[in-house]
Design an enzyme around this catalytic site. Structure first.
Site, PDB file in Angstrom:
ATOM      1  CG  ASP A 187      -0.396  -0.240   2.744  1.00 47.58           C
ATOM      2  OD1 ASP A 187       0.579  -0.785   2.656  1.00 47.58           O
ATOM      3  OD2 ASP A 187      -0.740   0.676   3.487  1.00 47.58           O
TER       4      ASP A 187
ATOM      5  CD  GLU B 179       4.023   0.958   6.643  1.00 54.37           C
ATOM      6  OE1 GLU B 179       5.137   1.209   7.630  1.00 54.37           O
ATOM      7  OE2 GLU B 179       3.710   1.702   5.727  1.00 54.37           O
TER       8      GLU B 179
END
Length: 387
Positions: free
Chosen positions: A76, A138
């Site tokens: 991400d 994350e």
């Protein structure tokens, strides 16, 4: 014959092309990586999240009956909205020795390097396995690794060492602060602003609580950093957003603010929440409800990213120092997934190509030299795992 894999830059171009902002699904990227690995004869395991809209991916090159080394990276990226990019952030641009794109340095280049070297890992007849793990979320919670970690030692190998490839300029980071975030909701009672005694102003109460957090930030600043290793050298308390009320002439019924604590080792991050609650009970709520109207304060833990603690001589530290050609470790000021691995008993360090100074900003980039240094680092790992 060794299978042919795309170059790190070619894989990075594909990885950047997927808009994997944390609010979006990462499954198209996972599909691509799964197909790439499958074409090389490498089986991968998907670990989906609860609603199936995202997934982590785990694969092993080499023996499956040994612990080995995990190369871990998140898929991400942070949003691009409101940022002044020179070109499309999801189209890799290579110019003047740099590769530009959202996620280029944080941290799709690390994944691209690892994936491009899978054929070399296969050809090396590894005696110690190398695992590649890609995660999600994350940038928001650091919880996208947890379901995969829970399977290690069960249906997935339990590694001897974990290298989280956040950009450290290939310095070996053995410690970082924790990140604990909260949402505080103040509930009051609406009334016309000309008759304040007929209501309870949630914005006033929230402002008092924010002021108290500002005072507490000074308390923790004065406590400092006992280890002497962090910059800034203290645990920080910060309020990021605040929203409340409906109109200037209405006493606000509700006010909500988001805040965080970034704690150096030895800090009890929950202490700030306890101190804020004590202040709310003693000072804020009595004042909020002094005219007999209902009022309350509720603080909810949102995210708990554990700190990475120094673990001198661990398998991960010893290995990474050798691969990076370093003789000492550093700390980093940002949180990572490394603390989640360590919390579950896995020796972990942070070490990856590129600089965090280029992350999260418009025209994010990694230099081509840093990519090459990352390749050299992983080739040393391959050689080590072959010996």
């Amino acid at each position: 014959m060794t299978p042919i894999s795309p170059t790190p830059l070619a894989i990075l171009e594909r990885l950047v092309s997927f808009d994997t902002e944390s609010s979006r699904s990462n499954l198209p990227l996972i599909d691509y990586v799964e197909s790439l690995l499958g074409g090389l004869g490498v089986r991968s395991v998907r670990v989906p999240n609860a609603d199936g809209q995202k997934a982590a991916l785990f694969c092993t090159i080499g023996p499956t009956d040994k612990g080995g080394v995990v190369l871990s990276g998140h898929t991400d990226v942070v949003p691009v909205a409101g940022q002044a990019w020179t070109t499309d952030p999801f189209t890799l641009r290579v110019q003047d020795g740099r590769a530009y794109g959202r996620g280029a340095v944080d941290m799709k280049a690390f994944a691209a390097i690892a994936l491009s070297l899978v054929p070399e890992m296969q050809a090396a007849a590894l005696k110690t396995p190398i695992h590649i793990m890609l995660s999600y979320d994350e940038e928001t919670t650091c919880m996208g690794v947890l379901d995969t970690i829970a399977r290690m030692g069960k249906d997935l190998p339990r590694p001897q060492a974990v290298i989280v490839g956040e950009p450290t300029e290939l310095q070996v980071a053995d410690a970082h602060k924790s990140v604990v975030t909260y949402n505080t909701y103040v509930h009051g009672h609406e009334a016309h602003s000309s008759k304040p005694e007929l209501g309870a102003n949630a914005v006033f109460a929230a402002a008092a609580l924010v002021h108290e957090l500002d005072r507490l930030s000074d308390v923790f600043r004065e406590r400092g950093d006992p280890s002497g290793r962090f910059d800034p050298p203290y645990s920080s308390v910060q309020v990021g957003t605040i929203h409340g009320g409906t109109a200037r002439n209405i006493l606000a019924k509700i006010c909500h603010f988001q805040w965080e604590v970034r704690g150096v080792p030895g800090t009890d991050e929950r202490e700030v929440a306890r101190m804020l609650d004590d202040y709310a009970q003693r000072v804020v709520i009595p004042r909020l409800t002094r005219d007999g109207w209902p009022g309350s304060v509720e603080t909810i833990l949102e995210v708990d990213v554990p700190r990475l603690e120094p673990d001198p001589g661990s398998a991960a530290e010893t290995l990474a120092l050798r691969l990076a050609g370093r003789n000492s470790t550093i700390t980093v000021p940002y949180g990572t997934e490394a603390g989640q691995f360590q919390r579950h008993g896995l020796p972990t360090i942070v070490c990856g190509p590129g600089s965090i100074n280029q992350a999260h900003q418009p025209d994010e980039y990694i230099t081509l030299d840093e990519i090459e240094r990352g390749v050299a680092f992983m080739r040393k790992l391959i050689a080590t795992c072959s010996a």
